[in-house]
Design a protein around this motif. Structure first.
Motif, PDB file in Angstrom:
ATOM      1  N   SER A 343       1.007  -1.296  -0.129  1.00  0.00           N
ATOM      2  CA  SER A 343       0.191  -0.037   0.051  1.00  0.00           C
ATOM      3  C   SER A 343       0.909   1.268   0.000  1.00  0.00           C
ATOM      4  O   SER A 343       0.293   2.151  -0.428  1.00  0.00           O
ATOM      5  CB  SER A 343      -1.034   0.097   1.176  1.00  0.00           C
ATOM      6  N   PHE A 344       2.131   1.231   0.276  1.00  0.00           N
ATOM      7  CA  PHE A 344       3.158   2.291   0.303  1.00  0.00           C
ATOM      8  C   PHE A 344       3.150   2.967  -1.074  1.00  0.00           C
ATOM      9  O   PHE A 344       3.827   1.963  -1.934  1.00  0.00           O
ATOM     10  CB  PHE A 344       4.230   2.036   1.074  1.00  0.00           C
ATOM     11  N   ASP A 345       3.128   4.069  -1.345  1.00  0.00           N
ATOM     12  CA  ASP A 345       3.254   4.543  -2.643  1.00  0.00           C
ATOM     13  C   ASP A 345       4.642   5.124  -2.784  1.00  0.00           C
ATOM     14  O   ASP A 345       4.785   5.888  -3.815  1.00  0.00           O
ATOM     15  CB  ASP A 345       2.340   5.523  -2.813  1.00  0.00           C
ATOM     16  N   GLY A 346       5.707   5.092  -1.898  1.00  0.00           N
ATOM     17  CA  GLY A 346       7.095   5.548  -2.289  1.00  0.00           C
ATOM     18  C   GLY A 346       7.627   4.062  -2.424  1.00  0.00           C
ATOM     19  O   GLY A 346       7.592   3.145  -3.073  1.00  0.00           O
ATOM     20  N   LEU A 362      12.644   1.180   6.013  1.00  0.00           N
ATOM     21  CA  LEU A 362      12.835   2.342   5.447  1.00  0.00           C
ATOM     22  C   LEU A 362      12.146   2.774   4.171  1.00  0.00           C
ATOM     23  O   LEU A 362      12.397   1.934   3.036  1.00  0.00           O
ATOM     24  CB  LEU A 362      14.409   2.772   5.240  1.00  0.00           C
ATOM     25  N   GLY A 363      11.325   3.760   4.043  1.00  0.00           N
ATOM     26  CA  GLY A 363      10.525   4.113   2.992  1.00  0.00           C
ATOM     27  C   GLY A 363      10.817   5.555   2.442  1.00  0.00           C
ATOM     28  O   GLY A 363      10.761   6.515   3.119  1.00  0.00           O
ATOM     29  N   LEU A 364      11.373   5.597   1.435  1.00  0.00           N
ATOM     30  CA  LEU A 364      11.577   7.095   0.530  1.00  0.00           C
ATOM     31  C   LEU A 364      10.193   7.578   0.169  1.00  0.00           C
ATOM     32  O   LEU A 364       9.766   6.678  -0.830  1.00  0.00           O
ATOM     33  CB  LEU A 364      12.475   6.757  -0.627  1.00  0.00           C
ATOM     34  N   LYS A 365       9.875   8.615   0.316  1.00  0.00           N
ATOM     35  CA  LYS A 365       8.614   9.467   0.011  1.00  0.00           C
ATOM     36  C   LYS A 365       8.847  10.880  -0.220  1.00  0.00           C
ATOM     37  O   LYS A 365       9.203  11.512   0.547  1.00  0.00           O
ATOM     38  CB  LYS A 365       7.451   9.064   0.899  1.00  0.00           C
ATOM     39  N   GLY A 519      10.569   7.226  -4.946  1.00  0.00           N
ATOM     40  CA  GLY A 519       9.795   7.997  -3.690  1.00  0.00           C
ATOM     41  C   GLY A 519       8.636   8.860  -4.083  1.00  0.00           C
ATOM     42  O   GLY A 519       7.986   9.511  -3.600  1.00  0.00           O
ATOM     43  N   TYR A 520       7.990   8.583  -5.677  1.00  0.00           N
ATOM     44  CA  TYR A 520       7.151   9.342  -6.152  1.00  0.00           C
ATOM     45  C   TYR A 520       5.860   8.141  -6.860  1.00  0.00           C
ATOM     46  O   TYR A 520       5.231   8.969  -7.529  1.00  0.00           O
ATOM     47  CB  TYR A 520       7.369  10.269  -7.170  1.00  0.00           C
ATOM     48  N   GLY A 521       6.107   7.099  -6.508  1.00  0.00           N
ATOM     49  CA  GLY A 521       4.859   6.087  -7.069  1.00  0.00           C
ATOM     50  C   GLY A 521       5.765   5.370  -8.361  1.00  0.00           C
ATOM     51  O   GLY A 521       6.626   6.006  -9.088  1.00  0.00           O
ATOM     52  N   ASP A 522       5.132   4.085  -8.768  1.00  0.00           N
ATOM     53  CA  ASP A 522       5.628   3.560  -9.946  1.00  0.00           C
ATOM     54  C   ASP A 522       5.472   4.446 -11.056  1.00  0.00           C
ATOM     55  O   ASP A 522       6.186   4.143 -12.016  1.00  0.00           O
ATOM     56  CB  ASP A 522       4.838   1.982  -9.778  1.00  0.00           C
ATOM     57  N   GLU A 523       4.074   4.740 -11.143  1.00  0.00           N
ATOM     58  CA  GLU A 523       3.807   5.478 -12.646  1.00  0.00           C
ATOM     59  C   GLU A 523       5.053   6.610 -12.753  1.00  0.00           C
ATOM     60  O   GLU A 523       5.304   6.632 -14.007  1.00  0.00           O
ATOM     61  CB  GLU A 523       2.570   5.964 -12.241  1.00  0.00           C
ATOM     62  N   PHE A 524       5.264   7.140 -12.009  1.00  0.00           N
ATOM     63  CA  PHE A 524       6.191   8.323 -12.313  1.00  0.00           C
ATOM     64  C   PHE A 524       7.721   7.853 -12.495  1.00  0.00           C
ATOM     65  O   PHE A 524       8.230   8.339 -13.299  1.00  0.00           O
ATOM     66  CB  PHE A 524       6.425   9.038 -10.738  1.00  0.00           C
ATOM     67  N   MET A 525       7.930   6.911 -11.765  1.00  0.00           N
ATOM     68  CA  MET A 525       9.327   6.217 -12.046  1.00  0.00           C
ATOM     69  C   MET A 525       9.485   5.543 -13.421  1.00  0.00           C
ATOM     70  O   MET A 525      10.198   5.531 -14.303  1.00  0.00           O
ATOM     71  CB  MET A 525       9.434   5.208 -11.079  1.00  0.00           C
ATOM     72  N   LEU A 526       8.202   4.839 -13.924  1.00  0.00           N
ATOM     73  CA  LEU A 526       7.988   4.205 -15.158  1.00  0.00           C
ATOM     74  C   LEU A 526       7.979   5.238 -16.281  1.00  0.00           C
ATOM     75  O   LEU A 526       8.138   5.027 -17.516  1.00  0.00           O
ATOM     76  CB  LEU A 526       6.779   3.265 -15.187  1.00  0.00           C
ATOM     77  N   GLY A 527       7.664   6.438 -15.972  1.00  0.00           N
ATOM     78  CA  GLY A 527       7.448   7.501 -16.994  1.00  0.00           C
ATOM     79  C   GLY A 527       8.614   8.006 -17.848  1.00  0.00           C
ATOM     80  O   GLY A 527       8.532   8.399 -18.917  1.00  0.00           O
TER      81      GLY A 527
END
Length: 702
Positions: A343-346, A362-365, A519-527
């Motif tokens: 559920s974590f979006d980071g 540790l979670g990067l967000k 740290g900004y979600g999978d969609e942002f990273m996959l962009g």
């Protein structure tokens, strides 16, 4: 500790002078001070949390090397040096708390003879030192370069992996047949997983502290086992290297993680988890996927094997793709795998298992990394201090937690949390790098803008000391590498992460977390896929435009730079605009076909660009800066490690030749013997940073 004492005294008996000093500006930090830092590179917490070992790295300017030292913290004595050789790393407490094992390239017995193996590799062995101090002893003296090691659950033995040795006959035949010829791939040898009982090994070390023991018979001399550590049991043999070892708490099984011998990420199937009995026997593979697993650990009840997949290392959900870090656990009996903290979006990365079985990670967000409690799919942020945490580690027999913390201006220190769910209540164990608190410090603020397609992008603005919020400043855009990374509220002070030093020297520093950042979600990273440089490049240029429009940046005083992927982006962006007065770039590719062949992360490159070079040649060319170099007008300073296999030195040579043929002002520095991380000689990083700052100043004044 003496420095802390002096600060406490001045604060308690010099009240009125302190007020006057507080109103005076602090001096700027010098380059010598900035790069003379001690980095914390590893920690280990005693089973009862009463003590901790801390591994550090620091420059030795006289010897032109980096020192690696171990320190011991106890509640009674505070922080004291534990070892003195300067080559000691990876400390691990024994589960019974009596011994500390570590890796070092010391030579047993102090022999001056060559300590390299048959292929010329300098041997790093496992050494042990008593938790109460004293001299360290080698676990074995044979020329076996340790790849990974772990204590058995009862502390009676150590498991370790090393390259399978050749017999003397095999060595002689290889020299006779091939001389110095390298047979690429053909001559690679996999690892052996060994188990060595500690007590008899130490007895042999004390009795025979020389480089090797003589073989007991002609038969032993002819067998590979004669070159293994004396008394060692062979638990498993692999065609791959063994990078991590995790014995089960009940002592019955050993999990281990493989990786390719050449360390190049070509096939994710090389990175898998295997199981074998603690005394050997049948071995079986328990994962089959396209992810690069890491950080394997057993749950305290022996029920699960936990592991992580770091950002940009694939995932277990389908085909390989670069997404954010993930956590999993595996049932070794059924082979069933569960994703944790989904559920974590980071991005989830480092984790630890408490003695009672709870998991923290540790979670990067955004621009901070905090501690989260992981319960199934749920990830709950724990109370924390602003900034970024790192190095999470729990004790075997206590729920206390060892961790590191930093902010942009506060150097990383080690802390102890007595209650693992209250990571805002910390006991400070170290006080390295006090000079940063005695110098003028820059201030920062988050900055958000819209890219050309409407996507919101975040970054960080770092202002010169005393100028937070000021307008019309000269601006240096410093681009992080990765691209799976993010800049934010954490400490950095080295040749790579020198944003605060640039700010100390009068620059507004813009650090964009463009698409592809974590740290900004999978969609942002996959962009970022498949437009490896053009999509994030547009994000960065939109950010520069926004800062000019908002009045922060002076459009006539702009500069740009970066290293590794930050170098890729710098090389691309100077083909897209002439707005930058200067550029500083390092270890950045200018084309992608040859770089795909040279890069040790070639699987990653092919994913970013939609396939191998012959599968998508048009995109390989469209996303390459080299084919647009006729548009470059920016004076550019280049650096490259002469032995880099992440981004080949030849990429730098190609770029230099292009700039020279175009008549663009440039310089090119090559650091001999250095790989991608420039970790051999601290003077190389010193000269890099010194010359890059001079380059920015030179062209800002023209």
């Amino acid at each position: 500790m003496l420095l802390n004492f002096r600060r406490n005294v001045s604060a308690s008996i010099c009240l009125f002078p302190f007020l006057a000093v507080a109103q005076s500006p602090k001096p700027s930090i010098t380059l010598d001070e900035y790069l003379n830092t001690t980095d914390i590179v590893g920690t280990s917490l005693a089973p009862d949390a009463s003590a901790a070992v801390i591994a550090t790295e620091s420059p030795d300017w006289k010897a032109s090397v980096y020192r690696h030292d171990l320190w011991l913290w106890t509640a009674q004595a505070g922080l004291k040096p534990l070892t003195h050789s300067g080559t000691d790393e990876q400390p691990r407490w024994s589960p019974d708390g009596k011994w500390i094992a570590f890796v070092s390239d010391r030579t047993p017995g102090g022999s001056a003879d060559s300590d390299a193996d048959a292929e010329g590799t300098k041997c790093s062995r496992i050494w042990l030192i008593s938790a109460s101090g004293g001299e360290a002893l080698p676990l074995y003296s044979e020329k076996l370069d340790v790849h990974a090691f772990a204590w058995s659950s009862d502390s009676s033995a150590i498991y370790f992996s090393a390259k399978a040795p050749l017999t003397h006959e095999q060595e002689d035949a290889q020299k006779d047949d091939w001389k110095d010829v390298v047979r690429w791939r053909e001559q690679y040898r996999g690892d052996v997983l060994l188990k060595l009982a500690v007590a008899p090994a130490l007895a042999r070390s004390i009795a025979v502290p020389l480089a090797t023991e003589a073989p007991t018979s002609a038969k032993a001399d002819a067998e590979p086992s004669s070159k293994l550590a004396a008394g060692a049991e062979t638990i498993a043999k692999m065609d791959l290297a063994i990078s991590e070892i995790a014995p089960s708490p009940d002592g019955k099984r050993v999990a281990f993680l493989t990786e390719p011998i050449h360390k190049r990420i070509e096939n994710p199937a090389d990175y898998e988890i295997f199981l074998v009995g603690s005394t050997g026997g049948n071995m079986h593979q328990v994962t089959h996927n396209q992810a690069v697993e890491s950080n394997i650990r057993w749950s305290p009840d022996n029920r699960w094997i936990h592991f992580s997949v770091n950002a940009a290392a694939g995932s277990l959900e389908g085909k390989y793709r670069d997404v954010q870090g993930r956590l999993y656990r595996l049932d070794p009996e059924s082979g069933k795998t569960e994703r944790l903290g989904a559920s974590f979006d980071g991005s989830l990365d480092q984790y630890t298992l408490l003695a009672d079985g709870r998991e923290l990670a540790l979670g990067l967000k955004g621009i901070e990394t905090q501690v989260y409690l992981i319960e199934g799919e749920k990830a709950t942020k724990l109370p924390g201090v602003a900034g970024s945490y790192a190095g999470l580690e729990s004790a075997h027999a206590s729920n206390a937690l060892l961790l590191r913390h930093s902010t942009m201006n506060d150097p990383t220190q080690v802390y102890l949390a007595a209650d693992p769910l209250q990571t805002d209540k910390l006991k400070k164990l170290t006080s390295f790098n006090p000079v940063f608190g005695e110098r003028a410090q820059p201030e920062f603020q988050p900055y958000t803008w819209k890219s050309d397609d409407g996507q919101a992008v975040e970054g960080v603005l770092i202002f010169p000391p005393g100028k937070k919020g000021a307008k019309h400043l000269r601006m240096f855009t410093l681009i992080h590498g990765g691209p799976a990374d993010a800049d934010g509220n954490r400490f950095g002070a080295d040749w790579y992460d020198w944003a605060t030093f640039a700010a100390d020297n009068g620059w507004l520093v813009f650090r964009p977390n463009y698409r592809g950042s974590t740290g900004y979600g999978d969609e942002f990273m996959l962009g970022i896929e498949p437009h490896l440089v053009s999509k994030p490049g547009r994000d960065i240029l939109a950010g520069v435009d926004a800062l000019v429009k908002d009045g922060y940046a002076d459009p006539d005083h702009l500069a740009i730079g970066g290293y590794s992927y930050g170098g890729y982006m710098t090389n691309w962006l100077i083909t897209q605009t002439t707005r930058f007065k200067s550029a500083v770039t390092g270890a950045g590719a200018v084309e992608h076909a040859a770089n795909w062949g040279n890069d040790d992360e070639t699987r990653d490159d092919a994913w970013y660009l939609g396939g191998r070079p012959w599968e998508n040649p048009a995109l390989y060319q469209d996303e390459a800066a080299l084919f647009r170099f006729d548009k470059v007008r920016t004076p550019t300073h280049l650096v490259q490690g002469g032995a880099d296999i992440r981004v080949s030195y030849l990429e730098g040579e190609t770029m230099e030749r292009a700039l020279d043929s175009l008549g663009i002002p440039h310089t090119f520095l090559v650091f001999p013997g250095e790989g991608h991380s420039l970790d051999k000689n601290p003077w190389h990083g010193y000269i890099k940073l010194r010359e890059e700052l001079k380059w920015l100043e030179k062209y800002d004044k023209q």
